[in-house]
Design an enzyme around this catalytic site. Structure first.
Site, PDB file in Angstrom:
ATOM      1  NE  ARG A 151      -5.918  -4.186   8.044  1.00  0.00           N
ATOM      2  CZ  ARG A 151      -6.479  -5.780   7.883  1.00  0.00           C
ATOM      3  NH1 ARG A 151      -6.858  -6.270   9.752  1.00  0.00           N
ATOM      4  NH2 ARG A 151      -7.381  -5.858   7.356  1.00  0.00           N
TER       5      ARG A 151
ATOM      6  CG  ASP B  21      -1.435  -0.694   1.875  1.00  0.00           C
ATOM      7  OD1 ASP B  21      -1.415  -2.298   0.369  1.00  0.00           O
ATOM      8  OD2 ASP B  21      -2.278  -0.854   2.568  1.00  0.00           O
TER       9      ASP B  21
END
Ligand code: DQQ
Length: 462
Positions: free
Chosen positions: A129, A12
């Site tokens: 998260r 990511d």
């Protein structure tokens, strides 16, 4: 010309921020191999959104700390002049802070980590998260990706005066398990035009959704929803507001080849090109490549006013290659389908087709013949493309990365793995009738890396 680390694994995009004019891109990174594990934050910087300079790893897991098993995804904010990360430590999932006082190069973990030690009591969550933080009226807000067991993915809203002490408010928005999955990773939440946009990467959908709607300061009510990129490899995007007020987005283009292939290559994962987001007049999300990318254009080739007859594809003599930008404007005529093939071998054994399917009204990227390697993904991916009679394709081909924008609104990103050295050709094709190519401009693209650097990559896959 896409960003990727010098070696090993990337996933990511994280911590996007423009700091003293420069664009900083952090990313989930494993320095120990081309596979997910021991997740650090890699770091690169750009003056122009095009050329990137590698910087040292920004964050590593701290032995004994809440991020001992990985510094998972998060964001960066400017807290009254102090660059601050908020990110996730794992096992268990908690939210942590780090700050930098030397222009984003070295980072100090907050001594009070974790600053959010657990999900809200009483909520039976599926995950916790990827905090995304913004400021409004002097108050900090964080959206944390989560899900409620048996109900669906959700985004939990927190508020804080100082980024250290956080109060839980409520779920901003919750989906239905059957429709949008059990856990929403990597939320992004921001105003755009006169609407608010929520981006989510839901498990187990393996794609990213946008929701556009209204926000009352506590609750988000979606009005429209869609897939950001249905190409099959675009995931976990992050956005940032730059100094000119543009909402920019990068996503992770994951591999569609085997782990063995990544290990042989020594790397895995590519960052998408930066995309400029907008709300279109019909209320959906518009995506365009940032204009800065035109700086990469090299040798130019131009065609105009060609009839694309049905039957065998018409091979273009120039350009050939695997690092190209192509802008093609078509008129549909009476064709049922029409478009371009890239990475085509002279005999057509390998080819990737990009076309408008007039029967379904879809933009299509067909990689089913992109490679003779049976171990890589080869498939037909499509996305609805509201269209009148004209099609504008903007194609960024960069070896194994292919990003196709159509009519300044939709995008399909793919990974392709041709095996033949001569899979470098371009061709035009139509089915069921003739289309017209009003114009085609193609550029051979420059590398973003200084000559001689990163040459190890060019001899491996991709
Ligand atoms: N990747 C990170 C997580 C996030 C996921 C771990 C999305 O924080 O939820 O590398 O790809």
């Amino acid at each position: 010309y896409h960003f990727l680390p010098p070696a090993n694994w990337m996933n990511d995009p994280n911590g996007l921020i423009q700091w003293q004019g420069k664009y900083h891109l952090f990313y989930q990174y494993n320095p120990n191999g081309p596979f997910h594990g021991t997740i650090h934050w890699g770091h690169t910087v750009s003056y122009d959104l095009v050329h990137w300079t590698d910087l040292p790893i920004a964050m590593a897991p701290s032995p004994g700390g809440p991020d001992k098993d990985g510094c998972f995804s998060g964001c960066a904010v400017n807290n009254h002049g102090v660059a601050t990360f908020m990110y996730t430590g794992v096992h268990p999932e908690t939210q942590c802070l780090a700050t930098s006082e030397d222009g984003l190069i070295t980072w100090q973990k907050h001594p009070g980590n974790p600053v959010i030690a657990a999900p809200p009591p009483g909520l039976d969550t599926t995950g916790f998260r990827d905090p995304f933080v913004w400021q409004d009226g002097g108050i900090w807000y964080a959206a944390v990706g989560s899900g409620i067991k048996g109900v669906g993915g959700t985004v939990l809203l927190y508020q804080s005066a100082d980024l250290v002490h956080w109060d839980y408010l409520n779920p901003i928005c919750t989906g239905r398990l059957e429709e949008t999955g059990s856990m929403w990773e990597c939320p992004n939440f921001f105003p755009l035009g006169d609407k608010h946009v929520l981006l989510i990467s839901p498990i187990p959908l393996r794609k990213t959704l946008f929701l556009i709607g209204a926000y009352d300061g506590r609750l988000f009510t979606p009005e429209t929803q869609g897939i950001i990129d249905n190409g099959g490899c675009f995931y976990a995007p992050q956005t940032m507001l730059d100094d000119t007020g543009r909402r920019l987005m990068w996503g992770w283009l994951w591999e569609r080849s085997s782990k063995a292939a990544s290990c042989a290559a020594g790397w895995a994962g590519i960052m998408s090109l930066p995309r400029l987001l907008s709300i279109l007049p019909d209320g959906t999300l518009g995506q365009q490549p940032v204009p800065e990318l035109t700086a990469l254009r090299g040798a130019h080739h131009h065609y105009s006013n060609l009839v694309v007859a049905p039957g065998a594809p018409a091979i273009l003599p120039d350009p050939t290659g695997v690092c190209l930008e192509i802008v093609a404007n078509f008129e549909r005529g009476d064709a049922l389908a029409f478009g371009i093939q890239v990475c085509r071998s002279p005999d057509g054994e390998e080819q990737t087709s990009i076309y408008f399917d007039g029967e379904t009204g879809d933009l299509v990227v067909d990689t089913s013949r992109a490679s003779t390697d049976a171990t890589v993904a080869r498939e037909v991916r499509r996305t609805p493309l509201p269209s009148d009679q004209t099609l504008k394709l903007r194609i960024f081909l960069d070896r194994s990365a292919l990003e196709v924008f159509a009519n300044d609104r939709v995008c399909l990103a793919s990974r392709i793995y041709p095996t033949r050295a001569d899979s470098r050709g371009l061709a035009l094709f139509a089915r069921g009738g003739a289309a017209r190519l009003s114009s085609l401009d193609a550029w051979e693209m420059h590398s973003i890396w200084p000559v001689g650097e990163r040459s190890a990559l060019s001899v491996t896959q991709g």
